[in-house]
Design a protein around this motif. Structure first.
Motif, PDB file in Angstrom:
ATOM      1  N   THR A 838       1.198  -0.965   0.234  1.00  7.19           N
ATOM      2  CA  THR A 838      -0.218   0.655   0.185  1.00  7.19           C
ATOM      3  C   THR A 838       0.834   1.079  -0.594  1.00  7.19           C
ATOM      4  O   THR A 838       0.255   1.897  -0.692  1.00  7.19           O
ATOM      5  CB  THR A 838      -0.997   0.264   1.670  1.00  7.19           C
ATOM      6  OG1 THR A 838      -1.685  -1.334   1.175  1.00  7.19           O
ATOM      7  CG2 THR A 838      -2.136   1.227   1.170  1.00  7.19           C
ATOM      8  N   ILE A 839       1.774   1.258   0.940  1.00  7.42           N
ATOM      9  CA  ILE A 839       2.945   2.239   0.803  1.00  7.42           C
ATOM     10  C   ILE A 839       3.153   2.781  -0.410  1.00  7.42           C
ATOM     11  O   ILE A 839       3.715   3.511  -0.828  1.00  7.42           O
ATOM     12  CB  ILE A 839       3.966   2.004   1.671  1.00  7.42           C
ATOM     13  CG1 ILE A 839       2.742   2.386   3.952  1.00  7.42           C
ATOM     14  CG2 ILE A 839       5.023   3.103   2.106  1.00  7.42           C
ATOM     15  CD1 ILE A 839       3.309   2.137   4.187  1.00  7.42           C
ATOM     16  N   THR A 840       4.325   1.454  -0.871  1.00  6.99           N
ATOM     17  CA  THR A 840       4.437   1.733  -2.242  1.00  6.99           C
ATOM     18  C   THR A 840       3.880   2.341  -3.827  1.00  6.99           C
ATOM     19  O   THR A 840       4.566   2.898  -4.004  1.00  6.99           O
ATOM     20  CB  THR A 840       4.951   0.376  -2.706  1.00  6.99           C
ATOM     21  OG1 THR A 840       6.129  -0.303  -1.624  1.00  6.99           O
ATOM     22  CG2 THR A 840       5.691   0.421  -3.634  1.00  6.99           C
ATOM     23  N   ILE A 841       2.291   1.732  -3.714  1.00 11.24           N
ATOM     24  CA  ILE A 841       1.773   2.066  -4.282  1.00 11.24           C
ATOM     25  C   ILE A 841       1.088   3.817  -4.242  1.00 11.24           C
ATOM     26  O   ILE A 841       1.327   4.382  -5.170  1.00 11.24           O
ATOM     27  CB  ILE A 841       0.126   1.828  -3.958  1.00 11.24           C
ATOM     28  CG1 ILE A 841       0.569   0.660  -5.249  1.00 11.24           C
ATOM     29  CG2 ILE A 841      -1.460   1.897  -5.583  1.00 11.24           C
ATOM     30  CD1 ILE A 841      -0.911  -0.807  -4.702  1.00 11.24           C
ATOM     31  N   GLN A 842       1.080   4.510  -3.359  1.00 13.82           N
ATOM     32  CA  GLN A 842       0.467   5.771  -2.973  1.00 13.82           C
ATOM     33  C   GLN A 842       2.024   6.763  -3.196  1.00 13.82           C
ATOM     34  O   GLN A 842       2.686   7.319  -3.326  1.00 13.82           O
ATOM     35  CB  GLN A 842       0.729   6.200  -1.352  1.00 13.82           C
ATOM     36  CG  GLN A 842      -0.900   5.276  -1.342  1.00 13.82           C
ATOM     37  CD  GLN A 842      -1.084   6.081   0.494  1.00 13.82           C
ATOM     38  OE1 GLN A 842       0.261   6.122   1.010  1.00 13.82           O
ATOM     39  NE2 GLN A 842      -2.293   4.800   1.083  1.00 13.82           N
ATOM     40  N   ALA A 843       3.095   5.512  -2.842  1.00 10.68           N
ATOM     41  CA  ALA A 843       4.933   6.772  -3.351  1.00 10.68           C
ATOM     42  C   ALA A 843       4.598   7.238  -4.492  1.00 10.68           C
ATOM     43  O   ALA A 843       4.927   7.602  -5.163  1.00 10.68           O
ATOM     44  CB  ALA A 843       5.674   5.972  -2.905  1.00 10.68           C
ATOM     45  N   PHE A 844       4.168   6.041  -5.585  1.00  6.66           N
ATOM     46  CA  PHE A 844       4.784   5.855  -6.760  1.00  6.66           C
ATOM     47  C   PHE A 844       3.399   6.824  -7.691  1.00  6.66           C
ATOM     48  O   PHE A 844       3.485   7.855  -9.023  1.00  6.66           O
ATOM     49  CB  PHE A 844       3.873   4.808  -7.561  1.00  6.66           C
ATOM     50  CG  PHE A 844       5.855   4.010  -7.741  1.00  6.66           C
ATOM     51  CD1 PHE A 844       6.119   4.082  -8.597  1.00  6.66           C
ATOM     52  CD2 PHE A 844       5.365   2.949  -6.736  1.00  6.66           C
ATOM     53  CE1 PHE A 844       7.257   3.231  -8.780  1.00  6.66           C
ATOM     54  CE2 PHE A 844       7.351   2.838  -6.527  1.00  6.66           C
ATOM     55  CZ  PHE A 844       8.231   2.274  -7.753  1.00  6.66           C
ATOM     56  N   ALA A 845       2.011   6.887  -7.142  1.00  7.69           N
ATOM     57  CA  ALA A 845       1.649   8.120  -7.712  1.00  7.69           C
ATOM     58  C   ALA A 845       1.591   9.761  -7.275  1.00  7.69           C
ATOM     59  O   ALA A 845       1.108   9.720  -8.745  1.00  7.69           O
ATOM     60  CB  ALA A 845      -0.362   6.936  -6.902  1.00  7.69           C
ATOM     61  N   ARG A 846       1.897   9.799  -6.219  1.00  8.61           N
ATOM     62  CA  ARG A 846       2.927  11.089  -5.660  1.00  8.61           C
ATOM     63  C   ARG A 846       3.473  11.408  -6.581  1.00  8.61           C
ATOM     64  O   ARG A 846       3.356  12.652  -6.700  1.00  8.61           O
ATOM     65  CB  ARG A 846       2.355  10.682  -4.251  1.00  8.61           C
ATOM     66  CG  ARG A 846       1.369  10.652  -3.491  1.00  8.61           C
ATOM     67  CD  ARG A 846       1.535  10.723  -2.174  1.00  8.61           C
ATOM     68  NE  ARG A 846       0.194  10.789  -0.896  1.00  8.61           N
ATOM     69  CZ  ARG A 846       1.153  10.469   0.145  1.00  8.61           C
ATOM     70  NH1 ARG A 846       1.623  10.100   1.338  1.00  8.61           N
ATOM     71  NH2 ARG A 846      -0.059  10.069   0.600  1.00  8.61           N
ATOM     72  N   GLY A 847       4.675  10.540  -6.880  1.00  6.05           N
ATOM     73  CA  GLY A 847       5.626  10.942  -7.413  1.00  6.05           C
ATOM     74  C   GLY A 847       5.239  11.606  -8.993  1.00  6.05           C
ATOM     75  O   GLY A 847       5.541  11.887  -9.343  1.00  6.05           O
ATOM     76  N   MET A 848       4.328  10.313  -9.499  1.00  6.43           N
ATOM     77  CA  MET A 848       3.515  11.140 -10.802  1.00  6.43           C
ATOM     78  C   MET A 848       2.856  12.276 -11.260  1.00  6.43           C
ATOM     79  O   MET A 848       3.661  13.035 -12.548  1.00  6.43           O
ATOM     80  CB  MET A 848       2.602   9.594 -11.156  1.00  6.43           C
ATOM     81  CG  MET A 848       2.008   9.625 -13.181  1.00  6.43           C
ATOM     82  SD  MET A 848       0.969   8.733 -12.855  1.00  6.43           S
ATOM     83  CE  MET A 848       0.093   8.960 -12.547  1.00  6.43           C
ATOM     84  N   PHE A 849       2.565  12.343 -10.252  1.00  6.15           N
ATOM     85  CA  PHE A 849       1.685  14.136 -10.394  1.00  6.15           C
ATOM     86  C   PHE A 849       2.667  15.016  -9.844  1.00  6.15           C
ATOM     87  O   PHE A 849       2.903  16.034 -10.798  1.00  6.15           O
ATOM     88  CB  PHE A 849       0.767  14.299  -9.606  1.00  6.15           C
ATOM     89  CG  PHE A 849      -0.654  13.103  -9.466  1.00  6.15           C
ATOM     90  CD1 PHE A 849      -1.206  13.505 -10.404  1.00  6.15           C
ATOM     91  CD2 PHE A 849      -0.968  12.650  -8.117  1.00  6.15           C
ATOM     92  CE1 PHE A 849      -2.388  12.270 -10.676  1.00  6.15           C
ATOM     93  CE2 PHE A 849      -2.142  11.397  -8.781  1.00  6.15           C
ATOM     94  CZ  PHE A 849      -3.329  11.584  -9.983  1.00  6.15           C
ATOM     95  N   VAL A 850       3.834  15.094  -9.099  1.00 10.95           N
ATOM     96  CA  VAL A 850       5.182  15.870  -8.988  1.00 10.95           C
ATOM     97  C   VAL A 850       5.572  15.673 -10.288  1.00 10.95           C
ATOM     98  O   VAL A 850       5.788  17.234 -10.828  1.00 10.95           O
ATOM     99  CB  VAL A 850       5.579  15.607  -8.318  1.00 10.95           C
ATOM    100  CG1 VAL A 850       6.616  16.687  -8.362  1.00 10.95           C
ATOM    101  CG2 VAL A 850       4.612  15.632  -6.840  1.00 10.95           C
TER     102      VAL A 850
END
Length: 1821
Positions: A838-850
């Motif tokens: 779960t933590i990994t998925i959140q980290a990848f999503a936030r990075g994509m938007f930035v």
């Protein structure tokens, strides 16, 4: 014993076999009397019924027990019959490779057809001195027995060698003669033993030929008598020959050859000295090509011919006689190739006068061609009325030619035998002789003729003599032992001999038929039938009327009578012989001169003036009216003479057996062997022995062997003889089966086998009892062990089950805990995995938007930058375009303005005012220049006037200088040339200097570059070095332990290697000392003989020779002047006068040697001069090459060259001054006229002026050189500074460096380089000089070696007498030269010593004068005080350790202290007392500075010791005593020599006793040599005492009672081979003797190190003698002997430990013997046993191991023999060893002795002189 007792189950027997003659079988069923057959099992397991003849009761032969198989002596077998003999010989020959076997007194030798290593010199020495039965059978043992009996009984001996052709008779006889030549070598230098051996190749060449049975068959018989003197040294020899096979010269059968000499001569026909013989290859001649193949495999006829020629030369046959012999042999070959042409229907024939072979035949023999051509084809018939000449048919001519060829060869053969006997003849009185008879054995072929009849007749006679001798020995043995004996029935062949030689026998009838004019072979055969038909030894064949049969002792032989008469007559036509008598060659004519019918040969009497020796067959006369002796009559007479000789000697028999007809190595054909055994009489010997008591045992051996059969109460008795009688009476009921002698028990055949059977049964029963008991005990032990093991197993099993249950419960509980923890852990891990995803998925999503926002901002920023750069570029473009247009407008405007100004200037220049302005200043300049010119003209005139005056003055000076220069050049041209050369050299140096400067710049640039590169490289290397240091430290820490072990191992190996090299060098040195002592002894003997022989009245020895020969010591005497000083020698000649100088031979030799030395020095100087010139040329070339490379080297070289030139100039000046003085002196002495004096003065003045001018010029040159060098140095320094300043970065420093300091440093470096280069050149010169000196030495040695080779070649060409004389002359000259060299050296040293003494005396005088001048006391008072001091010294001062004696008392001192002194006299005093006394006398002579006294005392001491040792050369105590004293005297001379190395252990008191004036180093060397000689004599004496004890004590004596089982000895210990008296020793005897040696040496004060070396040498000798005896004896190679030997060795080792000698290395010398004992005890079955033997026996060679295994013999039946396969396995394991080929150890080898320095703690002043020495004339000082 009954038959039923012998032929029982498991008994082995022999049955006849058609292929193998006899075959072994085993009885499988007991035989009972009356059975018709015997049930047997053959070796291949097949069953066989052997039929038994019930009437004759002929059962098969019994086989001997295995323990008796392979015996050395056939008579030792229990069952003596043909199969036993054959089987024993076969086993020894095939399995053990033993070719020799005894059969009583007969040695049976089987030809191996292979070269065996059993005939070397060490084997001869091993058999020498041994009893015949003590060693393995050998031809050397028979020869030693004959030699020993000759010396012991003083009776002549004979060795009879017989056998078939190819059986090895000639080789056996040759080895017997080699043994006599080695053991009984001639005492003189005549080398007679070499001549005896040299006769063999000659006789083989002319008397041996290839036959179908043998490649080197002797076709004649010979009997060689070797004569001995009273000391049993060979003094001469004599040869008789019998029945040469002449028919072989003209006929050879298929695959046979003629005599070897024909083929040898043809093979060498290409030699230049044989060109006149007209020979080609052997295939081209009829007499050498009838057999087919003319060559023999492995034989080089040309090489054999060289050996034959060398043997002729050695025997003294002249070269002319040799060529005559070869001409006669070649003539025989040409005679066989004559072409005979038939005429008139075959009744007549002729030979062409142009026949090449006839011409060669007549030319080689020197006979008339026409006469020989005629009488070869015609014969003369003489009647009472007239004489007729008759033609002969072709066949008659061929027969006559063949008869002539045979007769020529027979006469030549006899002539050669006569000359061999002359060469072997001696005038010395003969004391005894040993004869060696090499004669043909019994022969039978398909066709037997006259030759076989004579051979078999001779063998009948020899067999009769053999039978009677064997029977006689048997009877002597019985009588000696006191045994009642009856006549033994043996075969007597006297009837057969009577049939041949009795009145009207076969030979008589043959001679009678030869006398009949028309006698034929058929008539003679008919007479034989009529006369001898009733004889039992004569038979007539059924199918023939021309043959007859004789029943010989060996076989039945049928003879064909055809040819008997012709061969018996041996007819040659008288006319042909008369032609040969008239030959122009003296030797050919001498061969055919008539001789009177004398005795065939004369025996060598005692002291006869000359021995007339002839062949056994005398020369046969030509046929004439007189009746001549026939061949049969001559042969019968010579045979009777031979038998008389043999009957007058003690015979020894060697029977040679041919094992197969194919000549294959180690192949045994039983049929052929049995045939020869029957023929040679071996089986007859067995039969005679079996008829009596063949088995003999001593009581002691019988008791030891069969004590197991005795009862306990019998063993308690002390009388062994009574015990043995009781035992035999109980065991053998028939009293006729054994007899009791005085020292032995005698048994009938088969009784020993019966006793062995009883012994084996007893052992078998005892073994069964032991096995039963041991097996029961083993089973009980096994049961107890199993029961205990079962209880233990149950206990452990129950415990294991309980532990297993507890383990199960514990594991169940643990499993539950594991499940609980595992389930918890699994759920926890699943939760953590989901949370992490779960933590990994959140980290990848936030990075994509930035990242999306960032990319948008980045694109906008890039667009702004592009707009900025575009707008700037457009603005700059517009600016450039405006600026360019502005510049163009300005250019056009400015050009227009310039054109306008130019136009205005042109108009102005054309105006006049402008020109005026320009010319205003030019007039002033012209006036000034005119004034300058006038002034310069005035100056020029003045200068011209000055120049004219100067030129006139200069020209006058130049003319003067030219005149002076001309005068100077005339008087001293050399200096002018030198000056010119110096000037040229200076110019050359200037040019080279400039060139060097240019090159130096290049070098400096390259140096700077390389320097930078090196700095970088150094930095890199430093980094790498740091890394490597770290790795090195790590590796060092790892390798430290290993390196220590390896280093220790390497050092040990190096020390061992160095010790070996030191020992080898020391042994070589001591062998040289030993050889020197031997030569010295020989020189003394020769000198004594010369004085006895050449002693005559009025004869006086030359004083100089006497002085050089009187001294008995081996150091130079101080008697003659220095040889090298020629002026002193000439002065001696002038003072002594011509007469005395002529008598002094040494003076003449000195001068002659000095002339040779001066000539050699002149040659050496000339060679050195040439080499120096070559080196100077080479150096010039090298200098021109090296000038380009280095300026500094050129400068150093030029400076050195200048110095050399200046030194040479100084030498020239000195020589010139000396020349002036000499001329002036001569001028004044001669009182010449004033004109001459004036002219001389004028020349002298001119020369002085020229020299002064030369000095001035030299100074100018030197000034110029210094200026040039300074300028060059300044330029170099400036350039160096520039390079230094430009490159101002100094390595390893950043500080500022002063320029002057740098220049000084650079100049210092240059100077050091020059010095180093000069030193290097000096070293190079020294090295080259050393190399030249070594080359000169090598050249001198080469010249000397060439001279020696030339002298050696010259001696080889001389006769033996001349060789001896020439060798003596060479030896005398060599010794004289060496003596003169030593005298020269000593006299030089003596002169130096005298000079030093004179200087010392001068200094002493100066010191005394100085003390006298310093003294203030009056002279009278001083004298009074001095006298008082002397008186006080003599009365009150202590003994200083010096002994004073008068010169006259020196012989008395030597006699009382050395010559007459006995060791017991000084036994209670200080050890080595004589040595201390001698040193104190030497010290006093040194104290008073009397060199003559020192020399005389030491010389007398050494000579006295030598005399004592020579007198007591067999006294161990005396030799040990003087060895100790000589060593102590040597130690004293070292200890008190003043050398610091020898004074480390001295006390201050001992240091006061040192020698002050003399250095006695040379005498120490002489004493060291003397000590070595005494040590060698001591070892020789000790070995002579111990050697007879070793074999008996170490190998034979039973230290452990009852251990060794004794086997039957056979011939061993028989009376004929043993000396009287018991020679047995025990080990205790050796140990007692060793104790005696040890106590003597220790009591006499011998150094412990020397004592250790003595026992090391003695123990090596014990090891070598015992091991050699073990390797040559079959009876001691057994397990029990190995055990006994190991026990004896342990006793010796224990003795060494008890005497504290274990460090001496003596125990290590016994290692081969220890390993031999272990080899006898080890198992010898499997391959593992073979590997164990190979790893254990490292000190034994491969040959020794194999020999011991071959000799190994079981003592009991339960022991197993060593199989052949096991021995082969051992050989394969030992193939890689590089062992020496020698089988035996060299028991004469001597270790090098070392005399370590052993100082004494005794001071000289504490020694007391006992009154028993009678030395009252010695005064203590």
């Amino acid at each position: 014993m009954s038959t039923a007792q012998l032929y029982t189950k498991y008994t082995r027997v022999w049955i006849p076999d058609p292929d193998e003659v006899w075959r072994s079988a085993e009885i499988i069923k007991d035989y009972k009397e009356g059975d018709k057959s015997l049930h047997l099992k053959l070796e291949d397991e097949t069953l066989y019924e052997y039929p038994v003849d019930l009437q004759g009761n002929e059962l098969p032969f019994l086989r001997n027990p295995d323990i008796l198989v392979g015996e050395n002596d056939l008579t030792a077998l229990s069952y003596l019959h043909e199969p036993a003999v054959l089987h024993n010989l076969k086993v020894r020959f095939l399995e053990s490779n033993h070719i020799y076997t005894y059969c009583g007194i007969v040695l049976v030798a089987i030809n191996p057809y292979e070269q065996l290593p059993i005939y070397e010199q060490d084997v001869i020495y091993a058999y020498s001195g041994q009893n015949m039965g003590d060693m393995d059978p050998h031809i050397f043992a028979v020869a030693e027995e004959a030699y020993k009996q000759m010396a012991r009984d003083e009776k002549n001996q004979s060795i009879i060698v017989s056998g078939e052709s190819g059986a090895g008779k000639t080789v056996s006889a040759k080895y017997a003669m080699r043994f006599f030549a080695t053991v009984g070598g001639s005492a003189s230098e005549t080398n007679i033993e070499a001549k005896v051996l040299a006769s063999s190749p000659i006789m083989e060449a002319i008397g041996n030929a290839k036959t179908t049975r043998n490649d080197n068959s002797s076709r004649f018989g010979k009997y060689i008598q070797i004569g001995f003197d009273k000391r049993y040294h060979i003094i001469g020899a004599n040869m008789r020959t019998y029945l040469l096979e002449k028919s072989r010269v003209v006929f050879q059968a298929e695959d046979e050859r003629n005599y070897h000499i024909f083929y040898q001569l043809c093979a060498s026909a290409s030699l230049p000295e044989f060109k006149d013989l007209g020979l080609t290859c052997a295939e081209d001649f009829f007499y050498t090509s009838q057999g087919g193949d003319t060559s023999i495999d492995g034989v080089d006829d040309a090489d054999d011919f060289e050996k034959t020629r060398h043997a002729f030369t050695l025997l003294g046959v002249k070269e002319s006689h040799q060529m005559a012999i070869f001409r006669i042999i070649a003539a025989i070959l040409h005679l066989g190739n004559l072409e005979i042409q038939a005429e008139r229907d075959g009744d007549a024939c002729s030979i062409s006068s142009e026949d090449e072979h006839l011409n060669n035949f007549c030319g080689l023999l020197g006979v008339e061609h026409s006469q020989m051509q005629h009488w070869l084809c015609h014969c003369k018939l003489v009647t009472t009325a007239e004489t007729y000449v008759k033609n002969m048919s072709v066949q008659q001519v061929v027969n006559a030619r063949n008869a002539l060829a045979k007769h020529i060869y027979a006469q030549l053969f006899n002539w050669i035998v006569q000359h061999i006997n002359k060469a072997l003849h001696t005038t010395v009185k003969q004391h005894s002789f040993i004869g060696v008879l090499d004669i043909y054995g019994f022969e039978t072929f398909e066709v037997n003729s006259f030759e076989q009849f004579c051979i078999n007749y001779a063998n009948e006679k020899l067999q009769q003599q053999f039978n009677s001798h064997v029977f006689k020995l048997e009877q002597e043995e019985y009588m000696k032992e006191g045994i009642p004996w009856t006549l033994i029935d043996f075969y007597d062949n006297q009837p057969c001999i009577d049939l041949i030689e009795a009145k009207l026998g076969i030979l008589d009838l043959l001679d009678e038929e030869c006398k009949v004019p028309k006698g034929t072979d058929q008539n003679w055969a008919q007479k034989l039938y009529d006369r001898h038909a009733s004889s039992q030894h004569f038979q007539k064949p059924r199918m023939s009327n021309t043959s007859f049969i004789i029943l010989h002792f060996a076989d039945k032989v049928e003879y064909q009578s055809e040819g008997f008469l012709e061969k018996n007559r041996d007819t040659v036509y008288e006319e042909q012989i008369n032609i040969l008598k008239a030959s122009k060659y003296q030797m050919v004519a001498d061969l055919f001169q008539d001789e009177k019918d004398a005795a065939p040969t004369t025996s060598m009497g005692k002291g006869t003036s000359k021995i007339s020796v002839r062949s056994a067959r005398p020369v046969i006369k030509a046929a004439n009216k007189e009746h001549k002796k026939t061949v049969g009559h001559q042969f019968r007479n010579s045979l009777h003479l031979l038998m008389e000789t043999l009957n007058a000697t003690t015979p020894h028999y060697v029977r040679c057996i041919k094992p197969n007809d194919e000549k294959l190595p180690f192949k045994f054909d039983p049929k052929r062997a049995v045939q020869q055994l029957r023929a040679c009489g071996v089986l007859e010997t067995i039969r005679i022995s079996a008829a009596g008591f063949p088995s003999r045992w001593s009581y002691h051996d019988f008791f030891n062997r069969y004590r197991v059969l005795m009862k306990k109460r019998d063993l308690s008795k002390n009388d062994k003889k009574q015990i043995c009688q009781t035992l035999l009476e109980d065991l053998i009921k028939d009293p006729d089966k054994f007899q009791f002698g005085r020292t032995k028990i005698f048994f009938r055949a088969g009784q020993v086998a019966y006793l062995e059977k009883l012994r084996a049964d007893k052992f078998r029963a005892a073994t069964i009892m032991i096995q039963k008991t041991v097996r029961g005990w083993l089973q009980r032990v096994k049961y107890k062990r199993l029961r205990q093991a079962a209880v233990v197993i149950q206990r452990y099993t129950r415990g294991r089950l309980a532990r297993r249950l507890a383990e199960h419960l514990r594991r169940t509980r643990a499993a539950i805990i594991f499940q609980k923890q595992y389930r918890m852990l699994r759920i926890l891990r699943a939760f953590r995995r989901v949370r992490s995803a779960t933590i990994t998925i959140q980290a990848f999503a936030r990075g994509m938007f930035v990242r999306r926002i960032y990319h948008k901002i980045l694109a906008e920023h890039k667009a702004t930058i592009l707009q900025k750069f575009a707008r700037g570029w457009l603005a700059r473009t517009r600016f450039r375009r405006v600026r360019g247009a502005t510049i163009v407008l300005q250019c056009y405007y400015r050009r227009m303005k310039a054109r306008q100004e130019l136009k205005a200037l042109k108009i102005e220049a054309r105006s006049a005012q402008h020109l005026k302005k320009l010319n205003i200043g030019m007039e002033n300049k012209v006036v000034q220049l005119q004034r300058k010119i006038d002034e310069q003209n005035k100056e020029y005139k003045l200068l011209n006037e000055q120049l004219s005056t100067l030129t006139s003055a200069h020209s006058s000076e130049v003319e003067k200088l030219k005149k002076e220069l001309v005068q100077y050049q005339q008087s001293h041209q050399g200096d002018g040339n030198q000056l010119v050369s110096l000037q040229e050299e200076m110019e050359h140096l200037r040019l080279e200097l400039e060139r060097a400067h240019g090159e130096r710049k290049v070098v400096e640039d390259s140096y700077v570059k390389e320097k930078d590169l090196l700095r970088k490289r150094i930095s890199d290397l430093e980094e790498e070095n740091a890394l490597l240091k770290q790795e090195k430290e790590e590796l060092n820490s790892r390798i430290l332990c290993q390196s220590e072990d390896e280093f220790a191992q390497n050092t040990v190996e190096e020390n061992i290697q160095m010790k070996k090299e030191l020992e080898e060098e020391r042994s070589r040195y001591q062998n040289l000392v030993k050889e020197f002592s031997r030569l010295e002894q020989r020189y003394d003997n020769l000198r004594d003989e010369m004085t006895i022989i050449k002693q005559a009245p009025g004869h006086r020895r030359n004083p100089s020779n006497q002085s050089s020969l009187e001294s008995d010591s081996n150091y130079p005497s101080i008697s003659t002047s220095e040889i090298g000083d020629t002026e002193d020698v000439i002065q001696q000649v002038e003072e002594a006068g011509m007469e005395k100088a002529a008598m002094d031979m040494t003076l003449f030799l000195k001068l002659q040697k000095r002339v040779r030395e001066l000539e050699q020095e002149r040659k050496k100087l000339q060679i050195q001069l040439e080499k120096k010139e070559q080196e100077s040329k080479k150096s010039q070339v090298i200098e021109t090459k090296t000038e380009v490379t280095s300026g500094h080297e050129d400068f150093a070289y030029n400076s050195l060259k200048r110095q050399e030139l200046e030194s040479e100039n100084k030498k020239l000046k000195n020589e010139l001054n000396e020349l002036r003085k000499a001329i002036a002196d001569r001028a004044t002495q001669n009182n010449s006229s004033n004109d001459v004096q004036d002219s001389y003065n004028l020349l002298l003045n001119q020369l002085k002026s020229a020299n002064e001018e030369l000095e001035v010029r030299k100074e100018e040159v030197l000034i110029l050189r210094t200026q040039i060098m300074k300028a060059a140095q300044q330029k170099e320094a400036g350039k160096n500074m520039e390079s230094i300043t430009t490159n101002a970065s100094w390595p390893n420093s950043d500080k500022h460096i002063d320029q002057e300091d740098a220049i000084e440093a650079y100049q210092g470096m240059c100077e050091t380089n020059r010095l180093l280069e000069a030193q290097l050149q000096d070293q190079r010169r020294e090295h080259e000089e050393e190399v030249e000196a070594l080359k000169n030495q090598v050249d001198a040695m080469k010249e000397e070696m060439e001279k020696q080779q030339q002298a050696f070649l010259q001696t080889l060409q001389l006769s033996p007498e001349a060789q001896v004389e020439f060798g003596l002359q060479q030896e005398i000259t060599r010794l004289t030269n060496e003596n003169l060299d030593l005298k020269e050296l000593l006299e030089k040293l003596e002169k130096n010593e005298k000079k030093l003494k004179k200087q010392l005396k001068i200094y002493m005088k100066k010191v005394q004068d100085f003390e006298a001048s310093q003294a203030t006391v009056p002279a009278e008072r001083r004298r009074h005080e001095h006298n008082m001091q002397v008186a006080v010294q003599r009365k009150e001062k202590d003994f200083q350790g010096m002994l004073e004696y008068y010169k006259e008392d020196e012989p008395l001192l030597i006699r009382n202290l050395i010559t007459d002194l006995k060791p017991q006299t000084v036994s209670a005093t200080v050890p080595c007392l004589p040595a201390y006394i001698l040193y104190m006398c030497i010290r006093h002579a040194d104290y008073i500075n009397d060199d003559q006294k020192v020399h005389s005392l030491l010389t007398a001491t050494i000579n006295g010791i030598k005399k004592v040792l020579k007198k007591h050369n067999d006294d161990f105590q005396m030799t040990s005593f003087w060895l100790a004293n000589t060593c102590r005297l040597l130690h004293c001379l070292k200890q008190y020599s003043g050398d610091a190395g020898f004074m480390t252990q001295n006390t201050p008191k001992q240091n006061e006793h040192c020698l002050k004036n003399f250095d006695l180093t040379e005498y120490r060397q002489v004493l060291s040599h003397l000590s070595i000689q005494i040590y060698q004599q001591l070892i020789k004496i000790a070995e002579g005492i111990l050697q007879p004890m070793i074999v008996s004590a170490v190998l034979e004596n039973e230290s452990i009672q009852g251990l060794s089982g004794v086997k039957p000895m056979g011939y061993r210990n028989r009376s004929s081979s043993m000396a009287d008296g018991d020679s047995s020793y025990s080990l205790d005897a050796i140990i007692r003797q060793l104790n005696t040696f040890h106590s003597i040496m220790c009591d006499q004060g011998l150094d412990p190190e020397i004592v250790q070396q003595v026992f090391k040498q003695l123990f090596y000798m014990i090891n070598a003698v015992a091991l050699n005896n073990l390797l040559l004896r079959k009876d001691v190679c057994s397990w029990s002997t190995g055990m006994q030997l190991r026990f004896n060795i342990s006793q010796l080792e224990e003795w060494l430990r008890g005497k504290n000698l274990q460090q001496s290395g003596a125990a290590q010398t016994l290692e081969p013997l220890i390993q031999a004992a272990q080899l006898l005890q080890l198992k010898k079955k499997t391959s593992e046993d073979a590997e164990a033997i190979c790893s254990l026996c490292t000190s034994l060679t491969t040959q020794q191991i194999v020999k011991i295994l071959n000799l190994y013999t079981p003592v009991n039946e339960f022991e197993e023999r060593v199989t052949v396969a096991f021995i082969r396995d051992i050989q394969t394991h030992l193939q890689e060893r590089n062992d020496p080929p020698q089988l035996l150890l060299d028991f004469k080898h001597m270790f090098p002795v070392l005399f370590p320095f052993n100082p004494s703690s005794i001071t000289m002043d504490s020694i007391h002189l006992p009154a028993s020495l009678n030395l009252g004339f010695l005064n203590k000082v």
